[in-house]
Design a protein around this motif. Structure first.
Motif, PDB file in Angstrom:
ATOM      1  N   SER A  45       0.858  -1.189   0.000  1.00 33.82           N
ATOM      2  CA  SER A  45       0.000   0.000   0.000  1.00 33.82           C
ATOM      3  C   SER A  45       0.888   1.232   0.000  1.00 33.82           C
ATOM      4  CB  SER A  45      -0.925   0.011   1.221  1.00 33.82           C
ATOM      5  OG  SER A  45      -0.167   0.061   2.421  1.00 33.82           O
ATOM      6  N   GLY A  46       0.294   2.378  -0.394  1.00 31.89           N
ATOM      7  CA  GLY A  46       1.059   3.618  -0.397  1.00 31.89           C
ATOM      8  C   GLY A  46       2.000   3.701  -1.579  1.00 31.89           C
ATOM      9  N   ASN A  47       2.946   4.615  -1.503  1.00 31.24           N
ATOM     10  CA  ASN A  47       3.879   4.851  -2.595  1.00 31.24           C
ATOM     11  C   ASN A  47       5.216   4.183  -2.350  1.00 31.24           C
ATOM     12  OD1 ASN A  47       2.102   6.350  -4.080  1.00 31.24           O
ATOM     13  ND2 ASN A  47       2.869   8.334  -3.370  1.00 31.24           N
ATOM     14  N   ALA A  48       5.781   3.618  -3.395  1.00 26.39           N
ATOM     15  CA  ALA A  48       7.132   3.073  -3.329  1.00 26.39           C
ATOM     16  C   ALA A  48       8.130   4.156  -3.732  1.00 26.39           C
ATOM     17  CB  ALA A  48       7.253   1.878  -4.258  1.00 26.39           C
ATOM     18  N   ASN A  49       9.397   3.885  -3.483  1.00 24.45           N
ATOM     19  CA  ASN A  49      10.451   4.823  -3.864  1.00 24.45           C
ATOM     20  C   ASN A  49      10.859   4.563  -5.301  1.00 24.45           C
ATOM     21  OD1 ASN A  49      12.618   6.733  -3.690  1.00 24.45           O
ATOM     22  ND2 ASN A  49      14.007   4.989  -3.451  1.00 24.45           N
ATOM     23  N   ALA A  50      10.754   5.586  -6.139  1.00 25.08           N
ATOM     24  CA  ALA A  50      11.170   5.486  -7.531  1.00 25.08           C
ATOM     25  C   ALA A  50      12.553   6.105  -7.669  1.00 25.08           C
ATOM     26  CB  ALA A  50      10.171   6.192  -8.442  1.00 25.08           C
ATOM     27  N   GLU A  51      13.565   5.300  -7.623  1.00 20.81           N
ATOM     28  CA  GLU A  51      14.938   5.808  -7.742  1.00 20.81           C
ATOM     29  C   GLU A  51      15.151   6.409  -9.122  1.00 20.81           C
ATOM     30  OE1 GLU A  51      19.561   4.227  -7.555  1.00 20.81           O
ATOM     31  OE2 GLU A  51      17.914   2.835  -7.865  1.00 20.81           O
ATOM     32  N   ILE A  52      15.900   7.514  -9.178  1.00 21.54           N
ATOM     33  CA  ILE A  52      16.266   8.166 -10.436  1.00 21.54           C
ATOM     34  C   ILE A  52      17.773   8.116 -10.582  1.00 21.54           C
ATOM     35  CG2 ILE A  52      16.208  10.304 -11.770  1.00 21.54           C
ATOM     36  CD1 ILE A  52      13.701  11.096 -10.229  1.00 21.54           C
ATOM     37  N   VAL A  53      18.227   7.660 -11.738  1.00 25.55           N
ATOM     38  CA  VAL A  53      19.666   7.536 -12.016  1.00 25.55           C
ATOM     39  C   VAL A  53      20.028   8.444 -13.186  1.00 25.55           C
ATOM     40  CG1 VAL A  53      21.495   5.973 -12.757  1.00 25.55           C
ATOM     41  CG2 VAL A  53      19.764   5.177 -11.145  1.00 25.55           C
ATOM     42  N   SER A  54      21.132   9.170 -13.058  1.00 24.87           N
ATOM     43  CA  SER A  54      21.650  10.023 -14.135  1.00 24.87           C
ATOM     44  C   SER A  54      22.741   9.266 -14.881  1.00 24.87           C
ATOM     45  CB  SER A  54      22.212  11.326 -13.556  1.00 24.87           C
ATOM     46  OG  SER A  54      22.966  12.034 -14.529  1.00 24.87           O
ATOM     47  N   SER A  55      22.598   9.148 -16.196  1.00 23.51           N
ATOM     48  CA  SER A  55      23.552   8.355 -16.988  1.00 23.51           C
ATOM     49  C   SER A  55      24.956   8.937 -16.950  1.00 23.51           C
ATOM     50  CB  SER A  55      23.081   8.249 -18.436  1.00 23.51           C
ATOM     51  OG  SER A  55      23.028   9.531 -19.055  1.00 23.51           O
ATOM     52  N   LEU A  56      25.084  10.259 -16.772  1.00 24.97           N
ATOM     53  CA  LEU A  56      26.408  10.899 -16.711  1.00 24.97           C
ATOM     54  C   LEU A  56      26.845  11.147 -15.278  1.00 24.97           C
ATOM     55  CD1 LEU A  56      26.207  13.515 -19.620  1.00 24.97           C
ATOM     56  CD2 LEU A  56      27.122  11.190 -19.659  1.00 24.97           C
ATOM     57  N   GLY A  57      26.112  10.536 -14.325  1.00 22.26           N
ATOM     58  CA  GLY A  57      26.452  10.726 -12.922  1.00 22.26           C
ATOM     59  C   GLY A  57      25.848  12.005 -12.381  1.00 22.26           C
ATOM     60  N   ASN A  58      26.082  12.263 -11.111  1.00 17.55           N
ATOM     61  CA  ASN A  58      25.573  13.479 -10.469  1.00 17.55           C
ATOM     62  C   ASN A  58      26.565  13.888  -9.381  1.00 17.55           C
ATOM     63  OD1 ASN A  58      23.841  15.593  -9.873  1.00 17.55           O
ATOM     64  ND2 ASN A  58      22.667  14.393  -8.397  1.00 17.55           N
ATOM     65  N   PRO A  59      27.254  15.033  -9.565  1.00 17.20           N
ATOM     66  CA  PRO A  59      27.134  16.024 -10.636  1.00 17.20           C
ATOM     67  C   PRO A  59      27.505  15.433 -12.009  1.00 17.20           C
ATOM     68  CG  PRO A  59      28.354  16.918  -8.774  1.00 17.20           C
ATOM     69  CD  PRO A  59      28.256  15.449  -8.552  1.00 17.20           C
ATOM     70  N   PHE A  60      27.015  16.088 -13.079  1.00 24.44           N
ATOM     71  CA  PHE A  60      27.295  15.618 -14.426  1.00 24.44           C
ATOM     72  C   PHE A  60      27.971  16.718 -15.230  1.00 24.44           C
ATOM     73  CE2 PHE A  60      23.462  17.967 -15.159  1.00 24.44           C
ATOM     74  CZ  PHE A  60      23.505  18.376 -16.475  1.00 24.44           C
ATOM     75  N   CYS A  61      28.639  16.297 -16.284  1.00 24.98           N
ATOM     76  CA  CYS A  61      29.360  17.237 -17.142  1.00 24.98           C
ATOM     77  C   CYS A  61      28.531  17.503 -18.388  1.00 24.98           C
ATOM     78  CB  CYS A  61      30.729  16.669 -17.532  1.00 24.98           C
ATOM     79  SG  CYS A  61      31.645  17.712 -18.694  1.00 24.98           S
ATOM     80  N   PRO A  62      27.947  18.686 -18.545  1.00 21.56           N
ATOM     81  CA  PRO A  62      27.122  18.968 -19.723  1.00 21.56           C
ATOM     82  C   PRO A  62      27.921  18.992 -21.017  1.00 21.56           C
ATOM     83  CG  PRO A  62      27.478  20.968 -18.455  1.00 21.56           C
ATOM     84  CD  PRO A  62      28.032  19.835 -17.632  1.00 21.56           C
ATOM     85  N   GLY A  63      29.247  19.109 -20.904  1.00 20.41           N
ATOM     86  CA  GLY A  63      30.069  19.062 -22.100  1.00 20.41           C
ATOM     87  C   GLY A  63      30.043  17.713 -22.774  1.00 20.41           C
ATOM     88  N   SER A  64      29.629  16.676 -22.051  1.00 20.76           N
ATOM     89  CA  SER A  64      29.522  15.334 -22.627  1.00 20.76           C
ATOM     90  C   SER A  64      28.183  15.119 -23.306  1.00 20.76           C
ATOM     91  CB  SER A  64      29.720  14.284 -21.517  1.00 20.76           C
ATOM     92  OG  SER A  64      30.983  14.425 -20.905  1.00 20.76           O
ATOM     93  N   GLY A  65      27.343  16.142 -23.344  1.00 21.87           N
ATOM     94  CA  GLY A  65      26.028  16.016 -23.955  1.00 21.87           C
ATOM     95  C   GLY A  65      24.942  15.962 -22.897  1.00 21.87           C
ATOM     96  N   TYR A  66      23.784  15.496 -23.293  1.00 25.25           N
ATOM     97  CA  TYR A  66      22.655  15.392 -22.378  1.00 25.25           C
ATOM     98  C   TYR A  66      22.826  14.177 -21.475  1.00 25.25           C
ATOM     99  CZ  TYR A  66      19.924  18.930 -24.857  1.00 25.25           C
ATOM    100  OH  TYR A  66      19.474  20.107 -25.389  1.00 25.25           O
TER     101      TYR A  66
END
Length: 487
Positions: free
Chosen positions: A236-257
């Motif tokens: 019941s209730g809400n589960a945790n929806a983990e979010i992953v960044s493909s370039l890591g976090n912090p990320f380098c925008p110079g590598s693209g999106y």
């Protein structure tokens, strides 16, 4: 006499038979069972060299054209359709024992291979070797499942699907690119232990636990394994929806999106800084901006939510001028940048043409035009920032004109926008300037004209409208004429 001749012929035939038999015996060899120089063969692109040693006798029976070959069975030890691994040069192997080297084909995969040795002149075949495990690890690097999410959830009575990513994000070397490979899924039972679950490219999970998958290289150790995903059941209730960044976090925008990925569900909605991102309704969302990103995932009978504070590693940089700048004809403008970039590189442009000798963080502007400067970080997070600005000539409200103009075009294009008269009639000369309509209505009368008429919208009724002026100097010199205002 007849009997003697028959006996003689029998004797001659017997001699030929003995000589032929002896020659045949001398032309045969026996090859011993090959001994393996390994217990299992775990080949890869970086290593694929194995050896076997065997004896044969007598060595004197080898023909000068003889070649030894190594044949390998199928994965069940069957030589019905053997694989040729090695062939020696004619006459190159003449002493016993002999050692031959060979490599495994890329399709090799199994636990019960065998090899045997054959000779060509005379023809002979050894017994089969001991069985051994042999695999060619065509893919031997870690890979990702479910885009590197560490946690996942399913509603009570449901399930969660784990899949091998293809191609996946970043430098992921998906084993699905190699169709011959098979896979084994496992569930962890302790920090260093696990149990086999099933084979296949996907796994439907309906039991809580931490799961991973390995490429099936049998008893050979390998680096071809996935990340772990911990799956939980939500009653019941809400589960945790983990979010992953493909370039890591912090990320380098110079590598693209960077690609933000969450757990698998029926539908999705992404948010940035609390606001809905229109049309962002997929499992993945691409961005190159910092911010707080959140997602809502419909899991069927339950839901999941998650958030990530995404931080860009892009360096800071500021410039000391505004977008629009004005200088006099003989003046200059000092422009400089302040930046936190690592090993910064600077490129300056005037009217889209690079200024070849401008390579530092400051530049002295002496020409009018459109400028651009690009500062780049050349180590660490490779990225760039661009600044643009204009440098124009300062407006002179009292230019030295020779004649009184009879046309103005107040359209904001910077040319003839106001009625500009010679400096001997403007502010400070005690000259009276009068402007009136063609019906005699005074629209301007001043003793300190600033070259600024018309300042306001004239509400012209025609395409062009004519006004009249009277200029009277302090010495009562008078100039009269008309002014046509062009729309």
């Amino acid at each position: 006499m007849y009997t003697t001749k028959i006996a003689y012929k029998l004797y001659i035939a017997l001699c030929f038979f003995v000589l032929f038999t002896q020659e045949q015996l001398n032309a045969q060899i026996v090859i011993g069972t090959p001994n393996l120089g390994f217990s299992q063969a775990c080949a890869s692109e970086s290593f694929n060299s194995y050896s076997t040693t065997f004896v044969f006798s007598p060595t004197s029976s080898l023909n000068a054209s003889n070649q030894f070959t190594i044949e390998m069975s199928d994965a069940d030890g069957d030589f019905s359709n053997p694989t040729l691994l090695y062939t020696s040069n004619p006459g190159s192997v003449t002493t016993s024992p002999a050692t031959l080297n060979f490599s495994l084909p890329e399709t090799t995969s199994g636990e019960n291979f065998k090899i045997r040795i054959k000779s060509s002149a005379p023809a002979a075949t050894s017994s089969n070797s001991m069985a051994f495990a042999a695999y060619y690890k065509i893919q031997d690097a870690p890979f990702t499942i479910n885009n590197l999410v560490e946690t996942a959830a399913y509603c009570s009575g449901g399930n969660y699907l784990l899949t091998i990513d293809n191609p996946g994000s970043g430098s992921n070397d998906s084993p699905l690119n190699y169709p011959s490979l098979t896979y084994n899924w496992y569930k962890e039972t302790g920090p260093t232990t696990s149990i086999f679950v099933t084979e296949g490219t996907t796994l439907s999970v309906n039991e809580e636990g931490t799961y991973f998958v390995e490429t099936n290289y049998g008893t050979c150790t390998s680096n071809s394994f996935s990340n772990r995903v911990t799956v939980t059941e939500v009653s019941s209730g809400n589960a945790n929806a983990e979010i992953v960044s493909s370039l890591g976090n912090p990320f380098c925008p110079g590598s693209g999106y960077t690609t933000l990925t969450t757990l698998t569900g029926n539908s999705y909605q992404w948010f940035k800084n609390g606001a809905v991102i229109p049309e962002a309704t997929n499992q993945m969302y691409e961005t190159n901006e910092s911010g707080t990103y959140a997602v809502q995932v419909d899991l069927g009978n339950c839901s999941a939510t998650g958030a990530i504070e995404l931080v860009s590693e892009l360096f800071d940089a500021t410039i000391n001028v505004t977008e629009d700048n004005i200088i006099e004809e003989d003046e200059s403008l000092s422009v400089y940048l302040i930046t936190t970039a690592n090993s910064p590189e600077f490129k300056w442009y005037l009217n889209d043409t690079i200024i070849s000798d401008a390579t530092v963080d400051n530049f002295e502007v002496t020409e009018f035009g459109s400028y651009k400067v690009i500062v780049s970080e050349t180590s660490g997070c490779i990225a760039s920032k661009e600044f643009t600005f204009e440098v124009n000539e300062a407006f002179d409200p009292f230019p030295d004109v020779e004649k009184i103009p009879n046309v103005v075009s107040p359209n904001g294009d910077g040319s003839n926008d106001t009625w500009i008269i010679p400096t001997k009639y403007v502010n400070g000369t005690d000259t009276n300037v009068l402007i009136m309509t063609n019906r005699g209505k005074i629209v301007l009368q001043t003793d300190n004209y600033l070259n600024n008429w018309p300042e306001n919208e004239l509400n012209l009724t025609n395409i062009n409208q004519v006004f009249y002026y009277v200029i009277t100097t302090s010495g009562n010199e008078t100039k009269k004429g008309s002014i046509t205002v062009v729309r």
